[in-house]
Motif scaffolding. Structure first.
Motif, PDB file in Angstrom:
ATOM      1  N   UNK A 113      30.165 -21.084 -23.226  1.00 37.34           N
ATOM      2  CA  UNK A 113      29.356 -21.181 -22.012  1.00 37.34           C
ATOM      3  C   UNK A 113      28.524 -19.918 -21.780  1.00 37.34           C
ATOM      4  N   UNK A 114      27.458 -20.107 -21.005  1.00 31.33           N
ATOM      5  CA  UNK A 114      26.716 -18.955 -20.512  1.00 31.33           C
ATOM      6  C   UNK A 114      27.568 -18.232 -19.468  1.00 31.33           C
ATOM      7  N   UNK A 115      27.155 -17.048 -19.100  1.00 32.89           N
ATOM      8  CA  UNK A 115      27.889 -16.299 -18.075  1.00 32.89           C
ATOM      9  C   UNK A 115      27.903 -17.036 -16.746  1.00 32.89           C
ATOM     10  N   UNK A 116      26.886 -17.837 -16.495  1.00 30.94           N
ATOM     11  CA  UNK A 116      26.815 -18.600 -15.241  1.00 30.94           C
ATOM     12  C   UNK A 116      27.635 -19.887 -15.300  1.00 30.94           C
ATOM     13  N   UNK A 156      32.635 -28.508 -11.783  1.00 31.54           N
ATOM     14  CA  UNK A 156      32.016 -27.889 -12.955  1.00 31.54           C
ATOM     15  C   UNK A 156      30.695 -28.573 -13.287  1.00 31.54           C
ATOM     16  N   UNK A 157      30.690 -29.884 -13.279  1.00 30.87           N
ATOM     17  CA  UNK A 157      29.460 -30.627 -13.553  1.00 30.87           C
ATOM     18  C   UNK A 157      28.396 -30.335 -12.501  1.00 30.87           C
ATOM     19  N   UNK A 158      28.762 -30.377 -11.250  1.00 31.33           N
ATOM     20  CA  UNK A 158      27.783 -30.113 -10.189  1.00 31.33           C
ATOM     21  C   UNK A 158      27.210 -28.713 -10.337  1.00 31.33           C
ATOM     22  N   UNK A 159      28.054 -27.744 -10.670  1.00 33.57           N
ATOM     23  CA  UNK A 159      27.590 -26.372 -10.866  1.00 33.57           C
ATOM     24  C   UNK A 159      26.608 -26.267 -12.032  1.00 33.57           C
ATOM     25  N   UNK A 180      16.181 -22.722 -21.251  1.00 30.45           N
ATOM     26  CA  UNK A 180      16.426 -21.393 -20.702  1.00 30.45           C
ATOM     27  C   UNK A 180      17.312 -20.622 -21.667  1.00 30.45           C
ATOM     28  N   UNK A 181      16.956 -19.379 -21.937  1.00 31.93           N
ATOM     29  CA  UNK A 181      17.779 -18.495 -22.761  1.00 31.93           C
ATOM     30  C   UNK A 181      18.302 -17.365 -21.886  1.00 31.93           C
ATOM     31  N   UNK A 182      19.584 -17.418 -21.601  1.00 38.10           N
ATOM     32  CA  UNK A 182      20.183 -16.413 -20.722  1.00 38.10           C
ATOM     33  C   UNK A 182      20.059 -15.001 -21.300  1.00 38.10           C
TER      34      UNK A 182
END
Length: 368
Positions: A113-116, A156-159, A180-182
């Motif tokens: 996962x990304x940090x977000x 998690x999905x909503x986020x 998007x590239x974090x």
């Protein structure tokens, strides 16, 4: 709308394995199978269900496994085909379907996962979130929790949808870009925002299809899905000013007046499906029935044709992505030229036929 030609392509296409699609565990074939499950539920025609079941069953080996699935490799595209297995398991109660559902769900527990908190698109596309990926992963994720988990936690999905709004939405023009590239390290991204440079119609199509399918799954669950309804409404409102007078959208949505751009089938039909289904289920205002029907009818008028007894859908972008394609080595920079010149336009590719049939089922349901 030409019902005769639409019925003809729906019946012909399922007999075209080896010509227009292949026997493989792949998201494109999954979309085709999903369109026939929709057709089965709408029409009650058993042949459509049996086509889906036969296709999936032939992917299994004698041990009740699907060899094409590699859980050591993280790719959100690999998740999408498993969505078909829910319906098969529900009807057949065969444990081989549940085995693969469990296998895919368990992989999500360790998915990078990304940090977000969003799933990477693939392990070879680290730190990247593509709009496509929401359709590839989230409907499976939600349905598994809904059907098999004791604790129904959909946060998690909503986020992950909210992350897309936060990182891939342009507040100025009210449009979603492709990805998007974090890390801000990819050559295709804006170094300040991380966003890719263009609004690709099919990417937005994947995103809104993900939203309506997830909202349908959550409709009878004890969860606040209002944020997803807001995003769906906002996404479509942003697209409406760019809808062509014929009902369609351009390959690069907001640059319809530039040379080389073209009205593209797959993205338009995905948007039509989302509008028609969203309005039917009450997630959108009824005015979206007319908008969705206009998109569907406009695509049929422009691109559905018959040649030598076979119905063909044209105007389909065969493929598009970002970064270096690991299979072909093609460098995909996300530029206007890349989307409009470097990816070919084809007929009867599953990217277009699947949403054509899904939207057609929605049209027929609205006629009931």
């Amino acid at each position: 709308m030409n019902d005769q030609m639409l019925d003809q392509i729906r019946d012909q296409y399922l007999e075209s394995e080896g010509k227009w699609f292949s026997l493989r565990w792949h998201y494109i074939e999954n979309c085709i199978l999903k369109s026939y499950l929709d057709s089965y539920k709408q029409s009650g025609k058993e042949d459509y269900y049996l086509f889906v079941k036969s296709f999936i069953d032939r992917l299994y080996d004698e041990n009740g496994r699907i060899p094409a699935i590699d859980v050591r490799y993280y790719s959100i595209d690999q998740i999408r085909p498993a969505t078909i297995l829910f319906d098969l398991y529900q009807r057949e109660n065969d444990p081989k379907y549940k085995y693969v559902l469990d296998l895919i769900y368990d992989q999500l527990k360790t998915y990078p996962r990304t940090e977000s908190g969003s799933f990477w698109h693939k392990e070879n596309y680290p730190n990247q979130v593509w709009l496509d990926g929401l359709y590839m992963g989230q409907p499976f994720y939600v349905r598994y929790i809904k059907e098999f988990e004791e604790k129904k936690d959909y946060s998690d999905t909503i986020n992950q949808f909210l992350n897309v709004k936060k990182f891939i939405f342009n507040e100025e023009n009210r449009l979603y870009y492709h990805a998007y590239d974090e890390s801000r390290s990819m050559f295709w991204c804006d170094k300040s925002t991380g966003m890719s440079p263009n609004v690709w119609g099919r990417a937005v199509g994947w995103f809104v299809m993900a939203l309506v399918d997830v909202l349908e799954l959550l409709a009878d669950e004890s969860v606040d899905s209002e944020p997803l309804k807001v995003i769906l409404q906002e996404t479509l409102e942003g697209m409406l000013p760019y809808q062509h007078s014929d009902g369609m959208w351009y390959q690069i949505v907001d640059k319809g007046d530039r040379p080389g751009n073209y009205l593209e089938s797959s993205g338009t039909l995905m948007l039509a499906y989302a509008m028609l289904k969203g309005a039917r289920l009450g997630f959108l205002e009824k005015e979206y029935v007319d908008r969705g029907k206009s998109a569907f009818d406009g695509t049929v008028r422009r691109y559905l044709r018959e040649e030598n007894g076979e119905v063909l859908l044209g105007g389909i972008c065969r493929s598009a992505g970002l970064g270096t394609n690991p299979d072909t080595g093609k460098v995909r920079d996300g530029s206007y030229k890349y989307y409009t010149e470097n990816e070919i336009i084809v007929s009867n590719n599953g990217h277009g036929v699947a949403p054509l049939l899904m939207a057609y089922s929605e049209v027929k349901l609205l006629e009931l």
